[in-house]
Structure formats: structure tokens, C-alpha cells
Design an enzyme around this catalytic site. Structure first.
Site, short mmCIF file in Angstrom:
data_model
loop_
_atom_site.label_atom_id
_atom_site.label_comp_id
_atom_site.label_asym_id
_atom_site.label_seq_id
_atom_site.Cartn_x
_atom_site.Cartn_y
_atom_site.Cartn_z
N LYS A 79 -49.06 46.43 109.64
CA LYS A 79 -50.26 46.27 110.50
C LYS A 79 -51.57 46.13 109.49
CE LYS A 79 -52.69 49.37 113.91
NZ LYS A 79 -52.76 50.66 114.87
N SER B 128 -52.79 50.12 119.73
CA SER B 128 -53.44 49.06 118.84
C SER B 128 -52.50 48.39 118.04
CB SER B 128 -54.55 49.84 118.02
OG SER B 128 -54.08 50.69 117.10
N SER C 189 -51.02 54.48 119.54
CA SER C 189 -50.93 53.18 119.09
C SER C 189 -49.46 52.49 118.59
CB SER C 189 -52.06 52.96 117.95
OG SER C 189 -53.34 52.79 118.64
#
Lengths: 486, 476
Positions: free
Chosen positions: A86, A161, A185
Site C-alpha cells: 500500500k 482505503s 481499511s
């Protein structure tokens, strides 16, 4: 044999051991798949192909050597395994953008502790993946660069997210990935993309090098195709870190030992508040069916109440936004990152850099967070939220005095259409209704697939445990996963 | 109307730990810009602070040395504001649970009276970086070498009533911090600086008047000048029927004037909240007691020793012990020359004077205690007179030489040869018969005149005792 890109990390390792393929072939297969499919999925922000291929060559020579010496089993579990990261984790010499214009060209001068650990264990970073800007969002649509699409149905959001991390794994662009979870997330996109995602106990994994959104809630975690991979990846990144004062100093565990196909006698609690209004019928039914399944495998099931979770969402947005408003102050155009061209004095630099550099949702949360910490409002909002936080923790503690784990849906709905909720932040926030209480309490929860809706979209359930009970969560998740294979 | 001045001080002292408060970078002063930095103290995304335990130890030491209570449970908080020298856009400080509370000590004033000044709290925090104006480009540059250097902020009660009291308080506080070795307290380098809160109220009124805060004063002289300026300024406002505005002010020692920086209306709202990246600080009784037992001799104790054992006047003992460097100088020089009384007298006059004139710290005197002791020895042995001694002292500073060397080079050795002196005395007496008459008529001043005339002829080098004795023989 299965297509390489469909393999899990433990299958890839088997392949290396059996000389079915080389690390170079594996890495190249993934890049080939990225070339072919990521134009549609749009998971990656940055690719590190050159470095990855160099690492692959080195890994191959070490694997050959180990195989020749009969020492292959001594190599770390993720040796030569590709991974997607990420884009809010610092990676030395590689762009770390947080999917924000303000860090669009920021090349990190250091490695996050998780990255350092993965590198030491020979994992190979394929690239950095998309996310909601600064991890603020539930659909991956808040990226400053592009929207990531759900590989299961490209018209749908992947969740957020950590949408890029989930889409990369679900779309066979990477076998495993790292996400971060502040209010859901990891679990939300894992659920919407049909993969396994763990939000570990706060403090289990070092946050050093994870660009902070809400420091007291943020936690890095593994996102994988199956439960076994999840435990393997958690093994690689969990552990005490002197660089993070909030990192727990507890004994290192081997989570793969918890992969036991047995839930007999295990007590499962079903929190009523997580099955009420606003939940999609198919989601509710799938989770209830999964609970029934576990019951049939010998688990004891009962209900419990977590009444304080009804106010978890406002509590979360006060605490998270307050911390974010402070954490994001450093993006001021002075030392690194985007700086406005439009300024005549210092105040202009601050104002215009931040106005131009941050996206709408980030600005919304900074404004909200600044407001709740302001003189005269602190007691009414921040202080009160901290009190509710204590109450939520207590109610979870009470529940865990009766039950080993709690089971609940992850997202009230399956993946929605891209663009469907972007203009309605409140509706978007509601998607996190079932995930935020877990971050507030600091406890672990794993999201695993438990069915599909009528359109074939994945449904996830979360297994929630008390602090540092990841082993129990893996055991339940593993047993359920096995029961679905039969 | 008569006004009473009310002064409270916030003193910032840089702690002399080897490394910064939240990372492993060196705290050394100087260094090329931005070379004592890392991702943590430059506020890189994702970097986290880890508290340096020495900082807690030093702050607790300071607390115990000023008689404060130590909080067993304390925490750190974020103070949010934007400024280019503050890389995270927040300072990590302590808001409602500081490490130390409720201390204080007595100060001694010039008239010999003592007064207790209370200390509200001591907390730990990190220093900011430095902004450097770049004359080449006309821009401003940021140097983060100092960012993250540990500070303690010592907040006093509003107990002071004059510039003298404020200076005495800072002097004493500086001495204590030096004694316990937690800060080098070099005011010129900014490692000790004071913010002065000042207000006036009509004598007899209980409520405080509106105060102003003057920031970052880094010399005793500046504190004194600033306070007197501000008293006068506020007085003029009040006397003309105006109202003092609550504001933050800057003092310019060069021009001798203060300026308003910002008023309270546009003051920052710092949005303090508990620092989520750091755990609360919990201290055990054992930890605190251990520090307490190992505190070094404090100025109060030294002062008592000087008064009792060395028979120094209380005022002198107070001044000398107010600075550890000065007191250490005193002890070393006294030991070397065996005449503490003389060393003390020189300190109270010439040494304090030259330190003030040149704005230097006592640890940076232009001569060592040993060299100074040689000067005392020259005087005590009669090799030079006290008057010549003063000259040698000045030369010692300007020429950076041993006093023996100066005396030798300039031929300043005292003339104690009686026959040589007698020759001069005979001549002077013969030339001034009226003085003899005057003396015998009871005018004692005549003796002084004769001695002076002899000394003049001997270019100041004559042994005064011998001159006196020989003249007295004529006068009998």
C-alpha cells in the site's frame, strides 16, 4: 498446473522447492499479468520492475544453492515471494505518495519497519498500490490519481482505503499484499474483493514508516488469497519494534501453528447491533449461514450486545479526524512534497500548498479534526469521544468474558457502483459502521469470504477477538475456509 | 498612582543529553546546517518519536533540585502550530500533566533580604529548528540541527516584583541547573532563555492587571532592560488612562526597545491533545528516590559552607555560589593560593565586572583559576602591590599571559629595597616641609599626600608598608 499468478505464497514456495519455476519466472508472470490487466483494474501507482527482477535473480541463485545443500527449509517463508505494498508505507528510494498530489513525487529516504523486515526475509516488492488519499475513504475513489476497480466486477468499487492492495491480490496481480486499517481499511476491501484481510491488535505490528492517518487507530495488516498465507505474512511482519513506542513488547508467535481445522467447544458471540437496520439481506443471511456452519462443526453460539457501538461511527470520526488534523500538518510545502507556485509570503505557501495539494475528503477531515480540538470544543467532542472509546472497550471486554470470538458482517452491503456514493460522504461513512468499533477497541479482526450476493459479488464476515488473540481468529477462519472447500 | 509590578517567568533550558529527545541524533551545538538530523527530527512522513529516558531523568533532577513534587503519572501532548522551524507542525510538550509541580526557592537581594519564588511546573518538550536568512538569495533557510534538542520549561509563580528580583531568580535557577549538570545554561548560545510575563496593578489591588509576554530573552542584561522598559511603557499607558493590551512582545537589546508581535485576539489556538505516538510516563518511587539520593551539592549548601568555614560575607557567598562555574573557579583558585578571602574580593569586583562587560559566561573566563591564583600569590608575597595587581589583571586578559611573565616583562616587581625607598622618602619629605607641620597639627591627610608623592616617584612599585613606616619615622 495452475497459472502461477493464481497461486498463494505457500504454493509458490512449494513450486520453488520442486523446481517447478524460478523466482524470475514468478516475478515476470506477475508483471505480465499487470501489463495485461492493470489497465482495467488500476491497482498500481508505482512499479519497481527493474529492482524486483534484480532481486529475483539473486533469490534464484540463493534458492539453487539452498536446494543443492538441502537447506531450502531454512529460507524464510516469503523468500522470493512477490508482494504489493500500500502506498502509505515508506520504501527507501521508491515513491511513497499516499495517493495524494501533495506527495506525488516524494521519494522516501527510509524504509518502514515492515518493509525492512520483508526485505530481510527475501520478499520481493512488485510495486506500490493505490488507496484512498491518506487512507481516508471506503471505496478507493479518493485517490488523487485514479480509481481502482474491483477485479470481480470492474464497474464496482474495490472498497477502501486499501483498495489497491485488495484488487492486486483478487486480480492476481500479486499473491499477497500489505494494507493498513484505521477504521476498516483492510477488512472492507478484503470483503468486497473476496479475499482474506487481517486487522491485527493495535501494537502487534510496528507503525514506524506507515504514514500516519490516525495514530491511535492505524494498524498494518496482511491481505491474502487464503488464511494460511495470511498467517505466514503476519509472521513476517509482527513483532516488537524499538522505533515505535506503541509497539507491544510480547513474545513472537508462529501463527501458522494456529491453522487448526477444529472449532469444537469454541464460544462464538453474535453481537445484535451488527445485524440490524441498513444491512443488505444477502449479507445478513450469508453471515448467519456461516455462523450456523461453525455451529454444526462444534462451536457454541450465543448472542451478545455491544450497545455503545451504535455511537462508534461519530466517536471514530472525532478521534481519527482530530489526530489526522495534527498528523497531516507536516505537509506544508516547506521541506518536501508539493509546494504551490502561487505565493508571496509564508501564509500563502501554507494555505495554497495545502488547498491545492490535498483532496476534498482529506480537507474535510482536517477541518473537522481541527474543529473538535479547538479551544472551547475540546471537552464537548474530543474528550467525550475518548470517554465513549473507554465504554466501547469495556463492552467488548464484557463480551469476551463470555465468548472466545464474535462474528459479524464486515460491510453492510456488497461492492457498490463506482461513483455511486462519492457525493454523499455520510452514506460513504456508513459503510464503516461494523468495522470502526474494532479499531476503537484496539482489538484484532479478520475478514474472510463467506458467500456471494445474487450478482456474484463477494460477501465477507469478520471474526473479532480480544487483544492479541490472532491465533484464535486464524483457527476459526481456517476451519471455516476448509469447510467451504469440501 | 503608585503601581506594583507583577512578574512571572517561563525559563527554557536545553538539556545537555548527548542525543535528542525523540531520536538518536547528536545535540552538539553548531555543525553544518541539517547534518544533525534524521527522518524523525525532520518530520518525515511516517517517522515516530521514541522518548529519550535521560530527558526524564534530567527533568526529574531539576524538579527535585528546586523542591518540586514529581508526578508519578505524566504524559506528553501535541501543541499544534505552523512554522517552518517546526517540522512536524506540532511541538511535543506537556499540557495538563507535567513531570514536576509546586516547587520554589529563596532568592537573596542586594539589600540582604531573601524572598521565596514559587515554581508552578517543569515540563519537557522539544526545541524547534532555526531559520537563517540567506543574504545571497534573499530567502529564508531552515536548519533543523536544533530541532528535537530536549528542553525543560520552568514556569514560575507571578511572585517577582522588580527587575532585580527577576534577575536574581534567573541567576539562582541557572546556578541550580548548572550544579546538577542537566544544562550548560549558555545564554549566548540560547541554551537558557526566558519569557517574561509582566503586569502592573495599583498598590493594594488584589486582581492582576493585563499582562504582556516578552519572548526569548537570553542575557541577564536584556531581562533587566526589558523589564524596566516594559514597566515604564505600561505605566505610561495606565497613567494616561489607557488600557494595556494582552500581547506577545519581542525585545531588541540592540535598540533597547520592545515591540508587539501579536495580540491575544490573533494568538494561536494550539489544539493540545495527548500525543498518541507516545505512552504515558510512569515513574516509580524507587526511581525518584534514587535520583534524589544522588543529587550533587546544591548552591544553598555550598553557600552555607562558604559562610561558616571560609567566613565569607553572606551576600558574597550568595553571588559566588549562584553560578557553578564561578563557584568552581573560586574553589580552585582558593585552593591554589590559599587565600579565599582575596579570591572572593576579586570575584565580587573585577571578575564579575569583566564577565558583564564582555557578556561572557563564567565558564568562559579569559584565564584559568590557576593563572588567577598566581596573581594572588604575587600580591600576597609582596612581589607586587594590590594596585599593580589590578594592572596585571587587565594585561592578563588583553595579552593572555601568565602574571609572572607580565610582571617580569614590564618590570613591575615591587621595590622592597629599604635603602632605595629611603632615598625617595628623604627627597619627598625635604621638598614638602609644610606637610610635616600640617600632620603634626593634626591633619592626617598630609600623610596620604606624602605616601602618594613617594609612590609617584617609585612609579607605583614601592612597597606601601615600607614607605608608610619610613615616613612615620619623620613624623614622630
Amino acid at each position: 498446473m495452475k497459472n502461477i499468478t493464481k497461486l498463494t505464497s505457500h504454493e509458490i514456495r512449494e513450486g520453488y522447492k520442486n523446481k517447478d519455476f524460478t523466482v524470475k519466472e514468478v516475478v515476470e508472470s506477475f508483471y505480465k499479468n499487470i501489463d495485461e490487466k492493470d489497465g482495467d483494474i488500476k491497482a498500481f501507482i508505482t512499479l519497481c520492475k527493474e529492482d524486483a527482477l534484480k532481486c529475483a535473480e539473486i533469490a534464484d541463485s540463493k534458492i539453487s544453492e539452498a536446494l543443492a545443500n538441502g537447506t531450502f527449509d531454512e529460507l524464510p517463508a516469503l523468500f522470493g515471494v512477490p508482494i504489493a505494498i500500500k502506498d502509505n508505507m515508506n520504501t527507501y528510494g521508491v515513491k511513497t505518495t499516499c495517493a495524494s498530489k501533495i506527495l506525488e513525487n516524494f521519494i522516501s529516504p527510509y524504509d518502514a519497519t515492515v518493509i525492512k523486515n520483508l526485505k530481510e526475509q527475501g520478499a520481493i516488492m512488485l510495486g506500490k498500490v493505490n488507496m484512498d488519499e491518506f487512507a481516508m475513504g471506503s471505496s478507493c475513489e479518493n485517490s488523487a490519481f485514479f480509481v481502482t476497480h474491483n477485479p470481480v466486477d470492474l464497474t464496482k468499487v474495490p472498497g477502501g482505503s486499501s483498495g489497491g492492495s485488495a484488487a492486486a491480490v483478487a486480480g492476481d496481480l500479486a499473491p499477497i499484499s500489505l494494507g493498513s486499517d484505521t477504521g476498516g481499511s483492510i477488512r472492507m476491501p478484503a470483503s468486497l474483493c473476496g479475499i482474506v484481510g487481517m486487522k491485527p491488535t493495535y501494537g502487534l505490528i510496528s507503525r514506524y514508516g506507515l504514514v500516519a492517518y490516525a495514530s491511535s487507530l492505524d494498524q498494518i495488516g496482511p491481505m491474502t488469497k487464503d488464511v494460511e498465507d495470511n498467517a505466514i505474512l503476519l509472521n513476517a511482519i509482527a513483532g516488537h519494534d524499538e522505533m515505535d513506542s506503541t509497539s507491544a513488547n510480547i513474545e513472537k508467535k508462529d501463527y501458522t501453528k494456529a491453522l487448526i481445522n477444529d472449532v469444537k467447544g469454541l464460544k462464538i458471540g453474535v453481537p445484535e447491533e451488527f445485524f440490524g437496520e441498513g444491512i443488505q439481506k444477502e449479507v445478513k443471511e450469508a453471515v448467519e449461514k456461516a455462523i450456523e456452519k461453525l455451529k454444526s462443526l462444534g462451536a457454541e453460539v450465543g448472542t451478545c450486545s455491544l450497545a455503545a457501538c451504535k455511537v462508534a461511527l461519530p466517536t471514530y470520526y472525532i478521534i481519527a479526524d482530530a489526530e489526522a488534523s495534527s498528523n497531516l500538518g507536516r505537509f506544508d510545502g516547506i521541506r518536501y512534497g508539493y509546494r504551490t507556485k502561487n505565493f508571496e509570503n509564508l501564509k500563502d505557501i501554507y494555505k495554497n500548498t495545502r488547498s491545492e495539494g490535498f483532496g476534498k475528503e482529506v480537507k474535510r477531515r482536517i477541518i473537522l479534526g481541527t474543529y473538535v480540538l479547538s479551544a472551547g470544543y475540546y471537552d464537548a467532542y474530543y474528550k467525550k469521544a475518548q470517554k465513549v472509546r473507554t465504554l466501547i472497550k469495556k463492552q467488548f471486554d464484557d463480551a469476551f468474558s463470555k465468548y472466545d470470538v464474535l462474528i459479524a458482517p464486515v460491510s453492510p452491503t456488497t461492492a457498490w457502483n463506482i461513483g455511486e456514493k462519492v457525493n454523499n460522504p455520510l452514506e460513504m461513512y456508513l459503510a464503516d459502521l461494523f468495522t470502526v468499533p474494532i479499531n476503537i477497541a484496539g482489538i484484532p479482526a479478520i475478514s474472510i469470504p463467506c458467500g456471494k450476493d445474487n450478482n456474484g459479488l463477494p460477501i465477507g464476515m469478520q471474526i473479532i477477538g480480544k487483544h492479541f488473540s490472532e491465533e484464535t481468529l486464524y483457527r476459526v477462519a481456517y476451519t471455516f475456509e476448509k469447510s467451504r472447500e469440501v | 498612582m503608585e503601581y506594583e509590578v507583577v512578574i512571572g517567568l517561563e525559563v527554557h533550558a536545553e538539556l545537555s543529553t548527548k542525543t535528542k529527545i525523540y531520536c538518536g541524533c547528536t545535540t552538539e551545538f553548531g555543525g553544518d546546517p541539517n547534518t544533525h538530523c534524521c527522518p524523525i527530527c525532520t518530520g518525515m512522513p511516517g517517522a515516530l518519536p521514541v522518548l529519550n529516558e535521560k530527558v526524564v531523568e534530567y527533568a526529574v533532577k531539576a524538579g527535585l533540585a528546586v523542591g518540586a513534587q514529581i508526578n508519578r503519572n505524566s504524559k506528553q501532548d501535541r501543541k499544534n502550530y505552523f512554522y517552518p522551524d517546526t517540522p512536524r507542525a506540532y511541538q511535543i510538550s506537556q499540557f495538563d500533566l507535567p513531570l514536576c509541580i509546586n516547587g520554589g526557592f529563596d532568592i537573596t537581594l542586594k539589600d540582604g533580604t531573601t524572598k521565596r519564588i514559587g515554581i508552578t511546573r517543569i515540563h519537557i518538550e522539544d526545541d524547534a529548528g532555526k531559520l537563517v536568512h540567506d543574504t545571497y538569495t534573499g530567502g529564508t533557510l531552515v536548519d533543523l540541527n536544533r530541532a528535537g534538542v530536549p528542553l525543560i520549561e520552568i514556569v514560575s509563580e507571578p511572585d517577582m516584583r522588580s527587575a532585580e528580583e527577576a534577575v536574581a531568580y534567573v541567576e539562582k535557577l541557572k546556578g541550580i541547573l548548572e550544579y546538577i549538570g542537566v544544562s550548560d545554561c549558555k545564554m549566548q548560545e540560547g541554551s537558557l532563555r526566558a519569557d517574561v510575563n509582566l503586569s502592573l496593578r495599583p498598590v493594594g489591588q488584589k486582581e492582576f492587571g493585563t499582562r504582556t509576554e516578552s519572548k526569548n530573552l537570553n542575557s541577564f542584561r536584556a531581562i533587566e532592560h526589558m523589564i524596566n522598559f516594559e514597566i515604564q511603557r505600561q505605566k505610561e499607558i495606565l497613567e494616561s488612562g489607557g488600557k494595556v493590551i494582552q500581547e506577545t512582545r519581542r525585545w531588541d537589546e540592540a535598540t533597547g526597545e520592545g515591540y508587539a508581535m501579536r495580540s491575544k485576539e490573533d494568538a494561536d489556538d494550539y489544539r493540545y491533545f495527548p500525543e498518541p505516538d507516545l505512552m504515558p510516563i510512569k515513574l516509580s518511587d524507587d526511581y525518584i528516590n534514587n535520583i534524589k539520593e544522588n543529587l550533587p551539592e546544591l548552591p544553598e549548601r555550598r553557600k552555607a559552607r562558604y559562610i561558616e568555614e571560609l567566613k565569607l560575607p553572606e551576600y558574597d557567598a550568595g553571588i559566588i555560589t549562584s553560578s557553578k562555574a564561578l563557584s568552581d573557579f573560586f574553589e580552585e583558585a582558593s585552593k591554589e593560593c590559599g587565600n579565599p578571602k582575596a579570591v572572593s574580593n576579586w570575584i565580587m569586583t573585577d571578575i564579575i565586572r569583566i564577565a558583564r562587560e564582555n557578556d561572557i559566561d563564567y565558564s568562559d573566563l579569559p584565564f584559568s583559576a590557576k593563572r588567577f591564583a598566581s596573581l594572588i600569590k604575587l600580591i600576597d608575597s609582596g612581589s607586587i602591590s594590590n594596585t599593580i595587581g589590578k594592572k596585571v589583571f587587565e594585561d592578563m586578559i588583553s595579552e593572555n599571559k601568565e602574571p609572572e611573565e607580565i610582571v617580569k616583562e614590564k618590570g613591575l616587581l615591587q621595590i622592597s629595597d629599604e635603602s632605595a625607598i629611603k632615598e625617595v622618602v628623604d627627597r619627598v619629605v625635604a621638598a614638602n616641609p609644610q606637610s610635616i607641620v600640617d600632620y603634626k597639627a593634626g591633619k592626617d591627610r598630609a600623610l596620604g599626600f606624602l605616601v602618594g608623592q613617594c609612590m609617584k616617584e617609585l612609579k607605583g612599585k614601592g612597597n606601601p608598608q615600607i614607605i608608610n613606616r619610613l615616613i612615620m619615622e619623620y613624623l614622630k
